[in-house]
Design a protein around this motif. Structure first.
Motif, PDB file in Angstrom:
ATOM      1  N   GLY A 105       0.824  -1.217   0.000  1.00  7.37           N
ATOM      2  CA  GLY A 105       0.000   0.000   0.000  1.00  7.37           C
ATOM      3  C   GLY A 105       0.849   1.255   0.000  1.00  7.37           C
ATOM      4  O   GLY A 105       2.093   1.200  -0.002  1.00  7.37           O
ATOM      5  N   TYR A 134       0.676  11.418   8.035  1.00  4.34           N
ATOM      6  CA  TYR A 134       1.970  11.924   7.550  1.00  4.34           C
ATOM      7  C   TYR A 134       2.896  12.272   8.710  1.00  4.34           C
ATOM      8  O   TYR A 134       4.089  12.020   8.665  1.00  4.34           O
ATOM      9  CB  TYR A 134       1.776  13.173   6.672  1.00  4.34           C
ATOM     10  CG  TYR A 134       1.217  12.913   5.289  1.00  4.34           C
ATOM     11  CD1 TYR A 134       1.119  11.627   4.772  1.00  4.34           C
ATOM     12  CD2 TYR A 134       0.800  13.971   4.483  1.00  4.34           C
ATOM     13  CE1 TYR A 134       0.603  11.400   3.515  1.00  4.34           C
ATOM     14  CE2 TYR A 134       0.290  13.753   3.204  1.00  4.34           C
ATOM     15  CZ  TYR A 134       0.187  12.469   2.730  1.00  4.34           C
ATOM     16  OH  TYR A 134      -0.314  12.253   1.475  1.00  4.34           O
ATOM     17  N   ASN A 176      -0.417  15.465  -1.912  1.00  4.28           N
ATOM     18  CA  ASN A 176      -1.477  14.473  -2.061  1.00  4.28           C
ATOM     19  C   ASN A 176      -2.655  15.094  -2.822  1.00  4.28           C
ATOM     20  O   ASN A 176      -3.343  15.956  -2.299  1.00  4.28           O
ATOM     21  CB  ASN A 176      -1.899  13.996  -0.651  1.00  4.28           C
ATOM     22  CG  ASN A 176      -3.194  13.220  -0.645  1.00  4.28           C
ATOM     23  OD1 ASN A 176      -4.098  13.511   0.133  1.00  4.28           O
ATOM     24  ND2 ASN A 176      -3.313  12.244  -1.500  1.00  4.28           N
ATOM     25  N   SER A 244      -5.721   0.525  -2.915  1.00  2.04           N
ATOM     26  CA  SER A 244      -6.725   0.436  -1.835  1.00  2.04           C
ATOM     27  C   SER A 244      -8.066   1.024  -2.255  1.00  2.04           C
ATOM     28  O   SER A 244      -9.116   0.472  -1.946  1.00  2.04           O
ATOM     29  CB  SER A 244      -6.235   1.181  -0.598  1.00  2.04           C
ATOM     30  OG  SER A 244      -5.152   0.525  -0.007  1.00  2.04           O
ATOM     31  N   TYR A 332     -14.032  12.709  -0.016  1.00  4.54           N
ATOM     32  CA  TYR A 332     -14.113  13.574   1.162  1.00  4.54           C
ATOM     33  C   TYR A 332     -14.663  14.938   0.782  1.00  4.54           C
ATOM     34  O   TYR A 332     -14.352  15.453  -0.304  1.00  4.54           O
ATOM     35  CB  TYR A 332     -12.724  13.759   1.779  1.00  4.54           C
ATOM     36  CG  TYR A 332     -12.030  12.456   2.070  1.00  4.54           C
ATOM     37  CD1 TYR A 332     -12.430  11.651   3.138  1.00  4.54           C
ATOM     38  CD2 TYR A 332     -10.987  12.002   1.262  1.00  4.54           C
ATOM     39  CE1 TYR A 332     -11.810  10.438   3.393  1.00  4.54           C
ATOM     40  CE2 TYR A 332     -10.359  10.784   1.506  1.00  4.54           C
ATOM     41  CZ  TYR A 332     -10.775  10.011   2.577  1.00  4.54           C
ATOM     42  OH  TYR A 332     -10.165   8.812   2.826  1.00  4.54           O
TER      43      TYR A 332
HETATM   44  N1  PLP Z   1      -2.279   8.469   1.777  1.00  5.84           N
HETATM   45  C1  PLP Z   1      -3.504   8.992   1.907  1.00  5.84           C
HETATM   46  C2  PLP Z   1      -3.712  10.407   1.539  1.00  5.84           C
HETATM   47  C3  PLP Z   1      -4.573   8.210   2.379  1.00  5.84           C
HETATM   48  O1  PLP Z   1      -5.804   8.755   2.493  1.00  5.84           O
HETATM   49  C4  PLP Z   1      -4.330   6.853   2.713  1.00  5.84           C
HETATM   50  C5  PLP Z   1      -5.404   6.014   3.242  1.00  5.84           C
HETATM   51  O2  PLP Z   1      -6.514   6.406   3.502  1.00  5.84           O
HETATM   52  C6  PLP Z   1      -3.028   6.365   2.568  1.00  5.84           C
HETATM   53  C7  PLP Z   1      -2.027   7.189   2.103  1.00  5.84           C
HETATM   54  C8  PLP Z   1      -2.693   4.953   2.912  1.00  5.84           C
HETATM   55  O3  PLP Z   1      -3.250   4.103   1.963  1.00  5.84           O
HETATM   56  P1  PLP Z   1      -2.888   2.559   1.842  1.00  5.84           P
HETATM   57  O4  PLP Z   1      -4.103   1.795   2.162  1.00  5.84           O
HETATM   58  O5  PLP Z   1      -2.508   2.373   0.427  1.00  5.84           O
HETATM   59  O6  PLP Z   1      -1.752   2.289   2.732  1.00  5.84           O
END
Ligand code: PLP
Length: 400
Positions: A105, A134, A176, A244, A332
């Motif tokens: 992930g 983060y 992001n 995911s 969101y």
């Molecule tokens: N980054 C962001 C902005 C997320 O919203 C998420 C999960 O909700 C992730 C990373 C982590 O995702 P993963 O399930 O791929 O680890």
């Protein structure tokens, strides 16, 4: 005894999962249909049929010992090639398998990159509001997360706060888009400004500053909105991706890191990231989940379901006079709280059986996050509660 570092971190955290669990308890008391739980980002649209089909096919056709054995730390070569081909076709890039590292992930990919880049006290800039984890990732590697507040009208990166966030110690910028928690898709114009500032800062400090683009929602953008592919805008971009959300399989833990060979220090970064997979104990991304990508790398959930839910909420809430930014992606919706104290606003909303996450949990005080990965009917049925909440604020503000 546990570490002081973790103790302090946990004491200061607002746990979205706890808010979600509280919502589940309320559902047990009042009935599931009477609780509007918008707290967590767990996909609500079923995985595409291609996922189950691919799993069955992989189990039936792959050699069992190879399938269930340890693959290389960076992943299966055929899978990395398939991912590279998909990216080249989609974004006109020139990746080969040697540019791709399969990960558990996006979360582990970010941890791997933190371990790769950060020394004690190094800094990472991110645009705020930001995904709350983060801070945990960066601080786990003894780095410091430096938020650069977005423009409060548009929730797009603000060049002034971004520029001011840099120092000698800035190692990388974590971006992001589409964004969690705001749902904003950063425009091409915003990305261009970010890239120009990064170029200037690289020159000023005389060393590379990387842009790590965390993109689990890249394929969740609505109404024809295009999500810019960041390596086209800035040379030192490293992409982090996850299946995911695109495939609705967050529990299966599969994603990747993609890095063009032209990134400064490419070979050393690739080798260090590969070693980091071991050092952090991930060993490799799950083998079976890697293999399903051979069959469904280009599959996606039906995003029109999220879009329909977004529309009913956005139109309903703005129609009542709530201030929201139009969320073009992810699942969101960021809404202004009706008072400064967003946690108290969330507590008031709970009286209407509406559960939301306070913006403060994402470095976005004064806002709330509505995760609309809930059935359309649930979103629609929540609207009278939102209307009543607003009436209460308008009628008796002194009581609140
Ligand atoms: N980054 C962001 C902005 C997320 O919203 C998420 C999960 O909700 C992730 C990373 C982590 O995702 P993963 O399930 O791929 O680890």
């Amino acid at each position: 005894m546990v570490s002081n570092r973790m103790k302090t971190s946990l004491e200061n955290a607002i746990s979205i999962r706890d808010i979600f669990e509280e919502g589940k308890k309320m559902a047990a008391i009042y009935g599931k249909e009477n609780i509007f739980n918008f707290s967590i980002g767990n996909p609500s649209v079923a995985p595409p049929a291609a996922v189950n089909e691919a799993m069955k096919e992989v189990l039936d056709t792959e050699d069992a010992l190879t399938l269930h054995g340890y693959p290389a730390n960076v992943g299966h070569p055929d899978v990395r090639t398939r991912v590279a081909e998909y990216l080249n076709k989609s974004y006109d890039t020139s990746y080969t398998m040697d540019n791709i590292i399969m990960t558990s992930g996006a979360a582990s990919a970010i941890a791997i990159l933190c371990n790769t880049f950060l020394d004690y006290g190094d800094e990472v800039i991110t645009f705020a509001p930001y995904f709350w984890e983060y801070k945990s990732y960066v601080e786990s590697f003894y780095g410091k997360l430096v938020p650069a507040l977005c423009d409060q009208k548009t929730l797009q990166p603000d060049p002034a706060t971004f520029e001011a966030a840099f120092s000698e110690k800035t190692k990388f910028v974590l971006i992001n888009t589409p964004n969690n928690p705001t749902g904003a898709v950063y425009t091409e114009e915003s990305i261009q400004k970010v890239a120009r500032i990064l170029e200037q800062k690289e020159k000023e400090y005389g060393h590379p500053i990387y842009l790590i683009s965390d993109e689990p929602y890249r394929n969740l953008a609505y109404g024809g909105v295009k999500v810019p592919y960041l390596p086209h805008f800035y040379h030192n971009t490293i992409v982090v991706y996850s299946y995911s959300k695109t495939l609705s399989i967050p529990g299966e833990r599969i994603g990747y890191i993609a890095m063009e060979s032209t990134v400064d220090g490419f070979e050393e970064i690739f080798a260090t990231a590969t070693a980091s997979i071991r050092y952090l104990g991930y060993v490799n991304a799950p083998s079976l989940q890697q293999k399903i990508l051979l069959k469904c790398v280009d599959a996606s959930v039906d995003i029109s379901i999220y879009e329909k839910t977004r529309d009913v909420l956005y139109e309903g809430l703005t129609g009542m006079g709530y201030e929201c930014i139009h969320p073009d992606g992810a699942f969101y919706l960021f809404m202004k709280a009706l008072e400064e104290d967003d946690a108290r606003f969330c507590a008031e909303a709970k009286k209407e059986r509406i559960i939301m996450a306070p913006g403060s949990a994402f470095y976005g005080p004064g806002w709330v996050r509505i995760s609309y990965c809930v059935p359309f009917e649930v979103a629609k049925a929540s609207l009278p509660g939102f209307a009543h909440l607003k009436e209460r604020y308008e009628a008796i503000p002194a009581d609140l």
